[in-house]
Design a protein around this motif. Structure first.
Motif, short mmCIF file in Angstrom:
data_model
loop_
_atom_site.label_atom_id
_atom_site.label_comp_id
_atom_site.label_asym_id
_atom_site.label_seq_id
_atom_site.Cartn_x
_atom_site.Cartn_y
_atom_site.Cartn_z
N PRO A 51 0.82 -1.23 0.00
CA PRO A 51 0.00 0.00 0.00
C PRO A 51 0.85 1.28 0.00
CG PRO A 51 -0.29 -1.25 2.05
CD PRO A 51 0.50 -2.11 1.14
N GLU A 52 2.00 1.21 0.66
CA GLU A 52 2.87 2.39 0.74
C GLU A 52 3.40 2.76 -0.65
OE1 GLU A 52 4.35 5.60 2.17
OE2 GLU A 52 2.95 4.31 3.29
N VAL A 112 -4.60 -7.75 -2.73
CA VAL A 112 -4.41 -6.45 -3.37
C VAL A 112 -4.94 -5.35 -2.46
CG1 VAL A 112 -4.79 -5.07 -5.47
CG2 VAL A 112 -4.83 -7.58 -5.60
N PRO A 113 -4.08 -4.44 -2.02
CA PRO A 113 -4.54 -3.40 -1.11
C PRO A 113 -5.49 -2.40 -1.79
CG PRO A 113 -2.22 -3.06 -1.66
CD PRO A 113 -2.64 -4.35 -2.30
N LEU A 114 -6.40 -1.84 -1.02
CA LEU A 114 -7.36 -0.87 -1.56
C LEU A 114 -6.65 0.38 -2.08
CD1 LEU A 114 -10.18 -1.27 1.09
CD2 LEU A 114 -10.32 -1.88 -1.33
N ILE A 144 3.54 -5.37 -10.52
CA ILE A 144 3.88 -3.94 -10.53
C ILE A 144 2.63 -3.11 -10.83
CG2 ILE A 144 5.15 -2.12 -11.73
CD1 ILE A 144 7.45 -3.89 -12.13
N ALA A 145 2.29 -2.22 -9.89
CA ALA A 145 1.22 -1.25 -10.16
C ALA A 145 1.86 -0.12 -10.96
CB ALA A 145 0.67 -0.70 -8.85
N ALA A 146 1.26 0.19 -12.11
CA ALA A 146 1.89 1.23 -12.93
C ALA A 146 0.88 2.02 -13.74
CB ALA A 146 2.93 0.61 -13.87
#
Ligand code: AMP
Ligand code: MG
Length: 352
Positions: A51-52, A112-114, A144-146
């Motif tokens: 989340p960070e 998967v964090p909100l 990877i969140a992108a």
């Protein structure tokens, strides 16, 4: 923060490049951010399960935190960890289009964090078709969140120098892999509705998807400027892709369009404004603006998609105040081109 910049040739990932990618993977694993090339546009990557990291992505881009991020994976098997269930439809689409410019929305698992999904119970996922991106995803743990690697609201970067311009000093590293292949963001299809729905048009068209899974619907807000409906993809409601000056799309018979744009640029010049025009092969010699961008042949949609965002960013580089663009056919990939262009122009269209 000092931002490391490395140049990697996608066609020659040698040991030095591998080392740099592994280093970038370590940065992401420990919660840092790396901008990297994909086949659509450059992405700003962080660990999707941390989340960070997602909070840092929103901060670096100045992106509203209700605008969810796309999770990038390198192996279809990895869907299992981050989704509730992998439907037959999802498997068919993955087989047909991954790695490639198709993002699928599915119900998320609690891994998967909100923060990554902008508070939603669903998650957007895709597998990019770029060797640097795929190696980086593997090196960073698989998820990877992108979002696109630009300041929120500006045109997405299709070359690394615009990642540098927007994000230098705010992120750990930028990987320069040259100009991207497609130049427009992925098609987004929501698989959580009864009939799958396209929320953002891209290189993969509705026709291509229908050939694989049958009927899909299209979110009406995509190219309808008069619509008062709320787009289903939270990010689509924001002003986006916009250059700093005022952009107007002019549509109509070619000779009338050229005549109108030339008259308008004359007026603007007389007021001391710098003018730019987006045209095509057949019209480009007819314009009289300060800067004229040729997107290529009118019937070559791939070339137009490839050049559009770069042209918009270059107008900013050159300090252009007033811009006019020709309009394009909105069938096939044209729907994605017109969707981005209309947003860039704030739906400012003149029909002759
Ligand atoms: P970008 O990462 O800048 O290409 O933007 C991602 C786009 O995907 C935005 O328009 C988001 O609103 C959309 N998106 C991401 N996740 C979801 C989701 N779970 N549901 C609907 N739209 C999503
Ligand atoms: Mg974006």
């Amino acid at each position: 923060m000092e931002t490391e910049l490395v140049v990697i040739d996608e066609e020659n990932i040698n040991t030095e490049a591998e080392k740099a990618i592994n280093h970038a993977g370590e940065i992401i694993k420990r919660g840092g951010l790396v901008a990297f090339p994909t086949e659509t546009v450059y992405g700003l990557g962080g660990d999707a399960l941390n989340p960070e990291s997602s909070r840092k992505i929103y901060a670096a881009k100045g992106r509203p935190s209700d605008n969810p991020l796309i999770v990038h994976i390198a192996d279809t098997e990895d869907l299992k960890l981050i989704t509730e269930d992998v439907s037959e439809t999802a498997v068919k689409l993955a087989k047909a289009f991954w790695p490639g410019p198709l993002t699928m929305i599915m119900n998320k698992s609690d891994k998967v964090p909100l923060e990554t999904t902008g508070g939603l119970g669903t998650v957007a996922i895709r597998m990019p078709n770029n060797k640097i991106a795929l190696e980086l995803i593997k090196a960073s743990g698989g998820y990877i969140a992108a979002p696109s690697a630009n300041t929120s609201g500006r045109p997405s970067p299709t070359v690394a120098r615009y990642c540098v311009e927007d994000l230098s000093g705010k992120i750990d590293m930028i990987i320069d892999g040259g100009q991207v292949g497609i130049g427009l963001e992925s098609t987004i299809v929501d698989l959580t509705s009864d009939v799958p729905m396209i929320l953002r048009p891209g290189y993969i068209t509705a026709d291509m998807i229908e050939k694989v899974i049958g009927k899909v619907s299209i979110d009406k807000t995509i190219i309808d400027s008069s619509s008062t409906l709320k787009p289903k993809a939270p990010g689509m409601k924001y002003k986006h892709y916009a250059p700093k000056g005022v952009l107007t799309i002019v549509s109509g018979p070619q000779d009338k369009v050229v005549e109108f744009i030339n008259a308008e640029t004359e007026k603007a010049k007389a007021e001391g404004k710098k003018c730019g025009v987006i045209g095509t092969d057949s019209t480009i010699t007819l314009y009289k603006a300060d800067t004229i961008k040729n997107l290529g042949k009118r019937d070559d949609e791939n070339a137009i998609a490839h050049e559009l965002f770069k042209a918009l960013r270059e107008f900013d580089d050159e300090g252009i105040d007033v811009m006019f663009s020709e309009s394009f056919d909105d069938s096939g990939i044209g729907m994605a081109i017109m969707n981005r262009l209309l947003k860039a122009a704030g739906h400012n269209v003149i029909v002759l």
